[in-house]
Scaffold this active site. Structure first.
Site, PDB file in Angstrom:
ATOM      1  N   GLU A   1       0.882  -1.192   0.214  1.00  0.00           N
ATOM      2  CA  GLU A   1       0.236   0.442  -0.321  1.00  0.00           C
ATOM      3  C   GLU A   1       0.710   1.194   0.677  1.00  0.00           C
ATOM      4  OE1 GLU A   1      -0.198  -2.665   1.865  1.00  0.00           O
ATOM      5  OE2 GLU A   1      -2.526  -3.432   1.893  1.00  0.00           O
TER       6      GLU A   1
ATOM      7  N   PHE B   1     -11.574  -7.765  13.918  1.00  0.00           N
ATOM      8  CA  PHE B   1      -9.766  -8.219  13.320  1.00  0.00           C
ATOM      9  C   PHE B   1     -10.064  -7.622  12.224  1.00  0.00           C
ATOM     10  CE2 PHE B   1      -9.041 -10.664   9.671  1.00  0.00           C
ATOM     11  CZ  PHE B   1      -7.959 -10.652  10.102  1.00  0.00           C
ATOM     12  N   GLN B   2      -8.568  -7.304  11.766  1.00  0.00           N
ATOM     13  CA  GLN B   2      -8.182  -5.624  11.164  1.00  0.00           C
ATOM     14  C   GLN B   2      -8.982  -4.252  11.035  1.00  0.00           C
ATOM     15  OE1 GLN B   2      -8.325  -7.833   7.276  1.00  0.00           O
ATOM     16  NE2 GLN B   2      -6.374  -8.081   7.562  1.00  0.00           N
TER      17      GLN B   2
ATOM     18  N   LYS C   1     -17.703  -1.410   6.197  1.00  0.00           N
ATOM     19  CA  LYS C   1     -17.976  -2.179   5.626  1.00  0.00           C
ATOM     20  C   LYS C   1     -19.939  -2.017   5.336  1.00  0.00           C
ATOM     21  CE  LYS C   1     -17.694  -7.146   3.941  1.00  0.00           C
ATOM     22  NZ  LYS C   1     -16.039  -7.319   3.608  1.00  0.00           N
TER      23      LYS C   1
ATOM     24  N   MET D   1      24.725   9.988   2.606  1.00  0.00           N
ATOM     25  CA  MET D   1      23.376  10.932   3.503  1.00  0.00           C
ATOM     26  C   MET D   1      24.571  10.406   4.792  1.00  0.00           C
ATOM     27  SD  MET D   1      22.569  13.698   2.431  1.00  0.00           S
ATOM     28  CE  MET D   1      22.010  14.506   1.565  1.00  0.00           C
TER      29      MET D   1
HETATM   30  C1  LIG Z   1      11.916   6.145   5.708  1.00  0.00           C
HETATM   31  C2  LIG Z   1      13.172   6.770   5.531  1.00  0.00           C
HETATM   32  N1  LIG Z   1      14.343   5.958   6.702  1.00  0.00           N
HETATM   33  C3  LIG Z   1      15.639   6.790   7.124  1.00  0.00           C
HETATM   34  C4  LIG Z   1      15.825   7.589   6.374  1.00  0.00           C
HETATM   35  C5  LIG Z   1      17.146   8.783   7.082  1.00  0.00           C
HETATM   36  N2  LIG Z   1      17.570   8.897   5.775  1.00  0.00           N
HETATM   37  C6  LIG Z   1      17.757   9.769   5.009  1.00  0.00           C
HETATM   38  S1  LIG Z   1      19.000  10.038   3.776  1.00  0.00           S
HETATM   39  C7  LIG Z   1      19.903   8.311   4.228  1.00  0.00           C
HETATM   40  C8  LIG Z   1      20.367   7.055   3.299  1.00  0.00           C
HETATM   41  C9  LIG Z   1      19.986   7.098   2.001  1.00  0.00           C
HETATM   42  O1  LIG Z   1      20.671   6.544   1.083  1.00  0.00           O
HETATM   43  P1  LIG Z   1      20.352   5.881   0.042  1.00  0.00           P
HETATM   44  O2  LIG Z   1      19.609   5.526  -0.576  1.00  0.00           O
HETATM   45  O3  LIG Z   1      21.739   4.427  -0.238  1.00  0.00           O
HETATM   46  O4  LIG Z   1      21.062   6.980  -0.649  1.00  0.00           O
HETATM   47  P2  LIG Z   1      22.625   7.418  -0.733  1.00  0.00           P
HETATM   48  O5  LIG Z   1      22.747   8.849   0.440  1.00  0.00           O
HETATM   49  O6  LIG Z   1      23.598   6.555  -0.529  1.00  0.00           O
HETATM   50  O7  LIG Z   1      22.819   8.492  -2.093  1.00  0.00           O
HETATM   51  C10 LIG Z   1      18.949   7.762   4.923  1.00  0.00           C
HETATM   52  C11 LIG Z   1      19.107   6.325   6.308  1.00  0.00           C
HETATM   53  C12 LIG Z   1      15.085   8.233   5.777  1.00  0.00           C
HETATM   54  N3  LIG Z   1      15.244   9.469   5.434  1.00  0.00           N
HETATM   55  N4  LIG Z   1      13.568   7.826   5.422  1.00  0.00           N
END
Ligand SMILES: Cc1ncc(C[n+]2csc(CCOP(=O)(O)OP(=O)(O)O)c2C)c(N)n1
Lengths: 177, 552
Positions: B51, B113-114, B163, B463
């Protein structure tokens, strides 16, 4: 009313979940509600909320505008304390041994409060008034020992012929001038 | 006409002009799915793998088409799986209607449920939401939901339909669709903004996503040219002003172009248009600009929320600009423009890369694709490199998760964008983000969508690693991935094509292959683990603290 205390009055739809939405807005933005009183109005479709909040002008402006964005909030406005009638209801249960009753009763008279329940050792007193009057009364009465108490929080109406429906909304005002 | 609730749903969708829904079935929405069965020729139905993917797809569909995106899910886990997608749409002001089924009214509140109180859960992340308790209200609620989603500042609306309401019957007539109209702002309210703009010698336009949802590109261009003001876009504003235009300066914000950061310090008036001074732009709210601030936005609550303005106009961007343009003096500002150009030439990065250059791949994509190429991203370094490097010429061409920064957004978003545009979409993702929702590659394959997925594979949550380098003494806690995923097998297993970029020399050729591929293709781009996104203004700091260089 403290300097940073503000009274907001809001006309909202009288539906399940609206209170949750309004309260949620406050917690989401980190604003503290001092008191919130709510009940339906002359028109059952709507409820009136009186909200007392603490905060500077920035907080007040944000709260008003954010509240105004809620679909269920029909109107919201700030009430100036000097231009509105502000009341709160207090019920307080105190220790009232027989030898203190006359003393307590004279205090009650002074404050135009009412004894509404008596038991051999305690009594319940009712008082409506502005919040500071209630604070004052509580201070005086606390010397007998407060067993428990309930305050409604502030409820208020603007003085004069105006009604909230004639107030401009925070957003309306911006758009319509 | 007497109709079943579920049929009122499908008829209302058709009445609202909905031609595509993203969905996932379940027990509590079976009645609606049964009705969807009969309207397959009128409503395209895209079943995703999860979803969340459906919600991101509906979100991107709305961003590209300018229409309201629609997602349908079942109660409980189906509904909670929408939450991230709804929050994402909320943060980026995307018009979305999410329809969830729920258990029968008689079972509500009994931990059936759900059963989940999804309306309660989504209060803070929707513009508004409904639990339909009376079949007679269903038609009106759907009509209202669409209007709320697209009017004013757009956003998501959720309708939870128990529902038994789907099964109940009532009279239904189509409700005329309400078009969004915009009030013309009162001239007196605009006067002080106009005066400030007219007396400004060194203006800078800070353009946000609001200009795109308002379809105001033409007016923005005319305005900028009339007052000879350089333009900087927020990430959400990219494409709102043509990147190749001489007045365009670049992106503003934490990872915006350095010249923009310096220009914002030197300008005497910052004219914010459909932008909200997010902390990723105005990190230090006080030092962010020294000059005056004029703010134009549709949302009154944005005025003075983050940055104190000198003047403001509340209203739809297109309407406001059309109203004030006749009163704006035409002027030329050669010295200021020259100064901005000088900053643009001198405040540039030294580019360093360790193996395959991510920026070179992006430049190649930009070079080899048309001006209206849609590029979607996930979240991380690859997102910022894309925002900085690709030149966005037209509105609604850049699809990214701005406000929420949702890793896992990209794959679903690329699907929604490809379906809305009926064109090829480029997705730039990271190996971390891709792993969050690559299940949706399957959806893209099933839907036969030509999506070129460039996985910037640096074996790390890049990042986060960069922050660890800068602020956590290089403690690479849980960011080096070392996952054994074989991207080639993965692509083949899902029925997609596969390409690899191992060397700078093969970038152009592989990009060309990817962007001519007739079906989804995964391009494994083996970039270095220590490439950084610069420049960077650290959180809470201002342009004076901009980082232009850093070691590994
Ligand atoms: C759902 C979610 N979990 C954690 C984060 C924290 N976060 C921001 S950037 C990042 C790293 C992203 O890694 P990647 O997709 O490999 O991209 P890169 O920075 O290596 O280009 C994380 C863990 C986020 N933004 N979203």
């Amino acid at each position: 009313m403290g300097e940073n205390q503000h009274i907001l009055t809001a006309l909202v739809s009288n539906k399940a979940g609206v209170l949750n939405r309004v309260a949620g807005l406050f917690s989401k933005r980190g604003y503290n509600i001092e008191s919130l009183s709510v009940a339906f109005t002359e028109d059952r479709k709507y409820s009136r909320m009186t909200i007392v909040v603490n905060g500077d002008d920035y907080v007040l402006e944000q709260i008003t505008k954010q509240l105004d964005k809620l679909i269920d909030v029909i109107h919201v406005a700030q009430l100036k304390p000097e231009k509105s009638v502000n009341r709160e209801l207090l019920l307080v249960k105190i220790n009232a041994p027989a030898d203190k009753r006359t003393e307590i009763e004279s205090t009650i008279r002074m404050y135009k409060a009412k004894a509404v329940d008596l038991s051999p050792k305690s009594m319940i007193i009712e008082l409506t008034g502005e919040s500071n009057k209630i604070d004052g009364f509580l201070q005086v009465i606390s010397e007998y020992g407060i067993i428990e108490m309930a305050r409604t929080g502030l409820t208020a109406l603007q003085r004069g012929f105006n009604s909230i429906k004639q107030f401009k909304d925070a957003n309306e005002e911006e758009i319509n001038g | 006409m007497k109709l079943k609730g579920a049929k009122i749903v499908t008829e209302s969708l058709i009445n609202e002009g909905v031609d595509t829904v993203f969905c996932y079935p379940g027990g509590s929405v079976l009645d609606i799915f049964d009705e969807l069965y009969f309207v397959q020729d009128k409503i395209k139905q895209v079943v995703t793998c999860h979803e969340q993917g459906a919600c991101h797809a509906a979100d991107a569909y709305a961003r590209i088409s300018g229409k309201v995106g629609v997602v349908i899910a079942t109660s409980g886990p189906g509904a909670t799986n929408l939450v991230t997608g709804i929050a994402n749409a909320y943060m980026d002001s995307v018009p979305l209607v999410a329809i969830t089924g729920n258990v029968a009214l008689s079972l509500l509140g009994r931990d059936s449920f759900q059963e989940v109180d999804i309306a309660g859960v989504t209060i803070p992340i929707t513009k508004h939401n409904y639990i339909v308790k009376d079949i007679n209200e269903l038609g009106k609620i759907i009509s209202d939901a669409f209007y709320i989603a697209k009017s004013g500042r757009p956003g998501p609306v959720l309708i939870d339909i128990p529902k038994n309401i789907q099964q109940a019957e009532c009279e239904w007539e189509p409700i005329p669709v309400r078009q969004v109209t915009h009030r013309v702002p009162d001239f007196k309210k605009c006067q002080s903004a106009i005066d400030i703009i007219n007396s400004s010698k060194k203006p800078l336009i800070y353009l946000g996503g609001g200009s795109i949802s308002s379809e105001a590109s033409k007016e923005v261009l005319e305005f900028a040219q009339k007052i000879d003001a350089p333009v900087a876009c927020s990430m959400m504003g990219l494409g709102g002003f043509p990147a190749s235009h001489p007045l365009y300066l670049g992106m503003i914000g934490m990872h915006g172009h350095a010249n923009v950061a310096f220009t914002s310090q030197e300008c005497d008036t910052l004219i914010a248009i459909g932008a909200r001074f997010s902390d990723r732009v105005a990190s230090d709210r006080v030092k962010f600009v020294k000059g005056k601030v004029v703010h134009i936005d549709i949302d009154n609550a944005e005025i003075n929320k983050n940055v104190k303005t000198s003047a403001h106009i509340v209203g739809d961007i297109k309407t406001v600009l059309n109203t004030i343009l006749p009163y704006i003096n035409e002027s030329k500002k050669p010295e200021w423009i020259e100064r901005c150009q000088e900053l643009k030439k001198t405040k540039v990065l030294k580019e360093t890369t360790h193996s395959v250059s991510p920026r070179e791949i992006l430049r190649s994509i930009s070079r080899q694709t048309p001006n209206d190429q849609i590029i979607a991203t996930d979240v991380g370094q690859h997102q910022m490199w894309t925002a900085q490097t690709c030149s966005f010429e037209q509105p609604r061409t850049f699809v990214t998760s701005g406000g929420l920064g949702t890793m896992g957004f990209g794959m679903g978003a690329a699907i929604g964008a490809a379906i809305a545009s009926k064109k090829r979409v480029v997705l730039v993702t990271g190996d971390g983000s891709f792993h969050m929702n690559f299940n949706e590659v399957v959806t893209a394959v099933v839907q036969k969508l030509p999506i070129a997925v460039f996985v910037f594979n640096n074996n790390t949550l890049g990042m986060v690693r960069q922050w660890q380098k800068l602020f956590y003494q290089r403690h690479f806690s849980n960011t080096t991935l070392n996952r054994p995923t074989n991207y080639e097998y993965l692509a083949k297993a899902f029925g997609a094509d596969y390409l690899e970029i191992n060397d700078n020399d093969e970038i152009d050729q592989k990009v060309k292959l990817a962007i001519t591929c007739q079906k989804p293709v995964i391009v494994n781009c083996k970039i270095g683990i220590d490439d950084n996104v610069l420049p960077m203004i650290p959180s809470g700091k201002s342009a004076a603290d901009i980082i232009m260089e850093m070691g590994d």
